[in-house]
Design a protein around this motif. Structure first.
Motif, mmCIF file in Angstrom:
data_model
loop_
_atom_site.group_PDB
_atom_site.id
_atom_site.type_symbol
_atom_site.label_atom_id
_atom_site.label_comp_id
_atom_site.label_asym_id
_atom_site.label_seq_id
_atom_site.Cartn_x
_atom_site.Cartn_y
_atom_site.Cartn_z
ATOM 1 N N PHE A 2 0.828 -1.219 0.000
ATOM 2 C CA PHE A 2 0.000 0.000 0.000
ATOM 3 C C PHE A 2 0.854 1.258 0.000
ATOM 4 C CE2 PHE A 2 0.084 -1.031 4.564
ATOM 5 C CZ PHE A 2 0.469 0.168 5.121
ATOM 6 N N ARG A 13 3.542 1.389 -1.947
ATOM 7 C CA ARG A 13 3.763 1.508 -3.390
ATOM 8 C C ARG A 13 2.542 2.142 -4.050
ATOM 9 N NH1 ARG A 13 6.142 -3.949 -3.146
ATOM 10 N NH2 ARG A 13 8.357 -3.554 -2.802
ATOM 11 N N ALA A 14 1.364 1.695 -3.606
ATOM 12 C CA ALA A 14 0.136 2.252 -4.176
ATOM 13 C C ALA A 14 0.068 3.751 -3.904
ATOM 14 C CB ALA A 14 -1.086 1.543 -3.598
ATOM 15 N N ALA A 15 0.477 4.169 -2.696
ATOM 16 C CA ALA A 15 0.437 5.595 -2.355
ATOM 17 C C ALA A 15 1.396 6.382 -3.236
ATOM 18 C CB ALA A 15 0.781 5.795 -0.883
ATOM 19 N N ARG A 16 2.559 5.789 -3.524
ATOM 20 C CA ARG A 16 3.502 6.472 -4.413
ATOM 21 C C ARG A 16 2.920 6.606 -5.810
ATOM 22 N NH1 ARG A 16 8.628 6.812 -2.214
ATOM 23 N NH2 ARG A 16 9.080 5.273 -0.623
ATOM 24 N N LEU A 17 2.276 5.511 -6.265
ATOM 25 C CA LEU A 17 1.661 5.566 -7.590
ATOM 26 C C LEU A 17 0.534 6.568 -7.611
ATOM 27 C CD1 LEU A 17 1.600 1.824 -8.579
ATOM 28 C CD2 LEU A 17 2.863 3.643 -9.690
#
Lengths: 314, 498, 274
Positions: free
Chosen positions: C165, C167-171
């Protein structure tokens, strides 16, 4: 292994170097003028100047630092302002009290703490586990110097079994050992309590590993699985905690020596602090830091030797 | 007469009944596949037979091993039976080994413990068991620690340790799940050989029905602690065993996709290389993502496929080579393997799904989240729920909602269905296919499962050790692979053969 | 596990002891109480009486009044020291956990380095610069606490930074700072609070030690460690002078460690039942 050793040794030396800069900066540079401190504020200017020259205080800081460090490397820690003898020989006189005190305490703490922790984990959630848990929590809350005072009150003043303080010198044999019993107990009990808790926790964690279950599936009894598989794995993190504890033990030694009037490094340090005998404070601090760093170095090596995952990766 | 008879075995943990009256019977020389979704109680059954249920569990019913009732046996007697009469192989071979002991000494341990053999005598006998388990002869098991051998070798060593005393019954709990498909096939073959050659009874617990079916004589399907169907493997059919048959059908890939006219290029990677801790993870990889097309990336663990996924998503930069869109800035979103770990446990799903949105009014955010949830087939009320309150399949749908809410051009999917039960997989794949067509998304779908790749990918690339070894239209590559590695993968994929 | 398990007993006993300590500190500052630091040599070493419930010390000061006021110094030093430790240590640990490179290495090296200095040695070294007193104790214990908190934050945050999550926040377009504040910090906060509770107990212990050897709180400010120092030579004569402040320290520390332990089991469900 060789590579690891080189890396660790260079780390060790770097730590000591940084520590020496810090100790030098805090003790030799920041406060007022040591020469003035020694002679008092009403000293004549030329006497002051002469003393400052003699002590090397008029030289640039870098030269002073270099002189101090190279002196230490040659075994010359400077001269005590109050005793007018080399600092190293002062420290040398005191170590035979402090070192046995610290080591004996560590041994006692380990001898009580590890079996206690193993027992608590093996008898997890029984009355024994709960009893040890409460007991260690209480011991942990006791200041070791107060514990020392209570021990003195009970065993020396009330029952007259053991001396209340002082140290007759190693030449007196049994009497010297007797005078260290109470300080060792006062130092070791809180450390043993920490070890019980750490050992218990580490063992409970490894007992949940699949590898322990797999050992049981091969037919090992619960006890054998604990001793042969869970315990060795749990000891690795406990070992590093023990390394850290040594640092606390040394600090504790300094305080406990005051409780029992033991002529050790701690007493020396405090006299030096109150008399602003800065070369002694600096020298003793360096010895303390060096021993803490050395112990963590040894623990590191031991961990590498015990854990094949660390051994081969280098 | 059956070697193992389990009658009405039940297990209570606190208030919950985790096993409800399980009946099994197994004879020597037989392999029984015990299959079911995660949480169906199949592993618990194996552990209960061994007398090692979770702490606090209460067992009832009966487990007979050649006339001996195991459930009422004293711990001391059970210890004698474990290892001698029953051997067990665990799933995650890395954590099932004591890291401080050599692989070989694990095999020697039962000999020393049960028979009191000396070190050398035990090692001699252990070597024989290792050989029988096809542990490579050129590796000295007694100088290697568990982390120093491969996963497949560890699993062989574990089988050797479980069978060194020639038990009559061998239990295996997901023994091949952590392995790649080629190793998986050879380990399964080993179990078959042990059953036939050594006259053992093998109980194989697995969630992978097609894989188990290749060697099992009988299949038993469990669900929620009960056995729902059992049959001889050869007798499975829609009439006799509808649920097993349905599982086979859902594991079987749909028909290959026809090659369509290709859309415009959205993202291109050329000559991409990447190193990780000094090790080359990717070497000169090139790929093209097109609008409305799904590119499948096939590779086993360690092939560098997850690294490539992160590079394409822009979470890391390549050491060499280029990744970029054509002209305008390409928006990339990602869906991960573990649907639960993909959400902040403290955030509601709605808050997580809205995270990629640029700042806007609360009302509009709510509307967009609702739209996204409906689009992935979830009720809008899911916005107020927390990740631990929903199932894996629902969480993966929510993860897809988060990925599409900001209208991306590219969707990177890193093993999006491999953590899900077989029955759910097809639904998620259908959803992704629909979204791709509706929004003209470019999908980059990473998987180790050739069956999954065949059912969703238009084109595939096959990667081995950071290098692309084969690429082309999915139907061509999977039907007639040209590279030896792809051929081995296809040959070892039971779901593709069926 | 029912509510009345030994663990929730620990929680309530711990909280009760801490409340008692705070109450002592508050009561001691009430203006209408006699100042316990005033010396009445004529009244020295009086046994407990109606006027002096716990008797007087060697200088004729009221033992109860001194003990109550000792809670003030103890709490003040402990709270500020832990704030220093957490205030510097937690951000350091968060930064170190995010970067997988020289920065993280450097921060954790410095950390290990500070750890080589026990609080007592730091106090001795600072003593020449700062002088004895509360400030010296706060700084010494505070500096000692920095690596403790940095390690806690680092250890917990490191595993969080690798989760999907994040990584998802970075994306989703979020930078490191927003990810750290929005995702990582809230997830480690409970652990930091548990650590802080435990460290408060340890800081009270350390303050007592420093004051006992004369590096901490100095006269006339009453402090439990100092009182023990003064009581030491009189222990045969008037043991209550040593027993009362010692018990005060022990109960205060016990309060924080009991509460910390109970909290840590609530926060970390894996440790429940341990």
């Amino acid at each position: 292994m060789g590579q690891v050793l080189v890396r660790r040794v260079s780390g060790l030396l770097a730590t000591l170097a940084v520590a020496s800069v810090l100790v030098f900066a805090l003790i030799e540079v920041l406060p007022g003028d040591p020469a003035e401190l020694m002679l008092g504020t009403d000293a004549r200017a030329d006497t002051l100047q002469a003393l400052r020259h003699e002590m090397g205080l008029d030289r640039p800081l870098l030269i002073q630092y270099a002189g101090w460090v190279s002196g230490m490397l040659r075994g010359d820690f400077g001269t005590s302002h109050t005793y007018h003898v080399p600092v190293l020989s002062l420290i040398g006189e005191r170590l035979p009290v402090s070192l046995p005190l610290a080591i004996a305490s560590l041994v006692l703490a380990v001898a009580l703490g590890l079996p206690g922790g193993v027992l608590a984990a093996a008898r997890h959630q029984t009355w024994l586990d709960r009893y040890l848990r409460l007991k260690t929590q209480i011991v942990l809350a006791l200041p070791n110097f107060w514990l020392g005072m209570l021990l003195v009150f009970i065993f020396a003043i009330y029952w007259h079994w053991l001396p209340a303080g002082g140290f007759p010198g190693w030449g007196s044999g049994l009497a010297a050992m007797r005078s260290l019993i109470l300080p060792v107990v006062a130092l070791a009990l809180p450390q043993a309590a920490i070890l019980v808790r750490v050992m218990r926790q580490a063992l409970l964690e490894t007992l949940e590993d699949t590898s322990v279950m797999a050992a049981r599936a091969r037919g090992l009894s619960p006890r054998a699985a604990l001793l042969h598989h869970a315990l060795p794995n749990a000891l690795i993190p406990v070992l590093s905690v023990m390394g850290l504890q040594f640092s606390f033990l040394l600090a504790g030694t300094i305080i406990i020596e005051n409780v029992f009037y033991l002529p050790g490094l701690g007493r020396l340090m405090f006299q030096a602090v109150t008399q602003r005998d800065l070369p002694v404070v600096a020298g003793a601090s360096m010895v303390l830091v060096a021993s803490v760093v050395a112990v963590s170095f040894l623990v590191d090596l031991a961990t590498h030797a015990l854990d094949p995952r660390l051994r081969r990766r280098a | 007469m059956a070697l193992l008879t389990v009658n009405n075995l039940s297990l209570m943990l606190g208030e919950r009944a985790l096993l409800k009256g399980v009946d099994l019977s197994l004879s020597r020389g037989e392999v029984m596949g015990l299959v079911g979704a995660s949480g169906s109680g199949k592993s618990l059954t194996a552990r209960s037979i061994l007398g090692l249920p979770p702490q606090g569990a209460i067992l009832s019913g009966s487990v007979h091993l050649r006339g001996t009732e195991l459930l009422t046996l004293k711990e001391r007697a059970l210890c004698r039976i474990r290892g001698q009469d029953i051997g067990m192989v665990f799933q995650d071979s890395a954590s099932a080994f004591d890291p401080l002991m050599t692989v070989g000494d694990h095999v020697a341990e039962p000999l020393r413990w049960h028979f009191g053999l000396g070190r050398e005598a035990a090692r001699r006998e252990a070597r024989r068991a290792l050989k029988r388990a096809e542990f490579p002869a050129e590796i000295d098991a007694f100088s290697r620690y568990p982390h120093e051998v491969s996963g497949g070798q560890r699993q062989r060593a574990m089988i050797a340790a479980a069978t060194v005393l020639s038990p009559k019954l061998l239990l295996a709990d997901e023994p091949t799940t952590a392995l790649d498909v080629t190793t998986q096939a050879s380990i399964l073959a080993l179990f078959r050989k042990l059953a036939s050659g050594e006259d053992m009874a093998v109980l194989l617990v697995s969630h992978d029905l097609p894989a188990v079916a290749t060697i099992a004589d009988h299949l038993v399907l469990m669900d929620e602690g009960s056995i729902v169907e059992k049959a001889e493997t050869a007798m499975i059919s829609e009439q006799n065993t509808p649920k097993l048959a349905a599982l086979f059908a859902s594991a079987r890939p749909g028909p290959s996709r026809p090659v369509m006219t290709r859309g415009g290029i959205v993202l291109k990677a050329t000559g991409v290389s990447y190193s990780y801790h000094g090790k080359r993870a990717l070497d000169g990889v090139s790929l093209t993502l097109r609008k409305g097309e799904c590119l499948g990336l096939i590779g086993q663990s360690g092939s560098g496929k997850s690294t490539l996924a992160r590079l394409v998503a822009g979470l890391a930069n390549p050491l060499e080579g280029q990744i970029g869109g054509t002209g305008v800035k390409v928006r990339v979103q990602m869906v991960f393997q573990d649907p639960v770990g993909a959400f902040n446990p403290r955030w509601t799903l709605g808050r997580s799904i809205a995270e990629p949105l640029s700042p806007r009014s609360r009302h509009e955010v709510e509307r967009l989240v609702t739209d996204a949830l409906i689009e992935v087939g979830l009720d809008p009320s899911f916005a107020a729920r927390y990740p631990h309150e929903i199932s894996g399949g629902q969480a993966q749908r929510a993860a897809i909602a988060r990925a599409i809410i900001a209208k991306p051009d590219v969707l990177v999917l890193d093993e999006p269905v491999s953590a899900l039960d077989v029955a759910i997989r097809g639904q998620i794949l259908d959803l992704l296919d629909t979204l791709k067509n509706r929004h003209g998304l470019a999908l980059f779908f990473i998987t180790h499962d050739l069956g999954v790749a065949r059912s969703i990918a238009d084109h595939v690339i096959v990667m081995q050790n950071g290098v692309v070894v084969e690429e082309g239209p999915a139907s061509d590559v999977l039907a007639a692979p040209t590279h030896p590695y792809t051929q081995a993968l296809v040959a070892a994929s039971p779901s593709l053969r069926l | 596990m029912s509510r009345s398990s030994p663990r929730s007993v620990g929680l309530w006993v711990g909280a009760g002891l801490i409340a008692l300590m705070v109450l002592m500190a508050v009561v001691s500052t009430l203006p209408w109480l006699a100042d316990p630091t005033l010396i009445h040599v004529a009244e020295k070493l009086r046994p407990p009486s109606g006027e002096h419930w716990l008797g007087t010390d060697q200088l004729g000061r009221d033992l109860l009044g001194l003990t109550l006021q000792g809670a003030v110094a103890s709490l003040l030093v402990a709270v500020i020291a832990v704030m220093i430790g957490a205030g510097i240590g937690v951000p350091l640990g968060l930064i170190a956990a995010e970067r997988d490179g020289w920065m993280s290495q450097a921060i954790m090296r410095v950390n290990d380095f500070i750890f080589a200095f026990p609080a007592l040695v730091i106090a001795i070294l600072l003593h020449d610069t700062v002088g004895a007193g509360m400030l010296n104790a706060m700084l010494a214990i505070g500096i000692f606490n920095v690596p403790v908190f940095a390690r806690t934050a680092y250890g917990k945050a490191q595993s969080i930074w690798t989760l999907d999550f994040i990584r998802a926040a970075r994306l989703a377009g979020k930078g490191n700072l927003r990810v750290a504040l929005g995702h990582v910090l809230p997830l480690i906060l409970s652990q930091v609070i548990v650590q802080a509770t435990l460290q408060l107990g340890m800081a009270i212990l350390a303050e007592a030690g420093l004051s006992y050897v004369g590096l901490g709180v100095t006269p006339p400010t009453p402090s439990w460690g100092r009182m023990l120092n003064e009581a030491q030579t009189l222990i045969g004569l008037a043991p209550r002078l040593a027993i009362v402040p010692g018990m005060a320290i022990a109960f205060a520390v016990l309060g924080f460690t009991l509460l910390g332990d109970a909290l840590s089991e609530r926060v970390d469900p894996r440790r429940r039942g341990r």
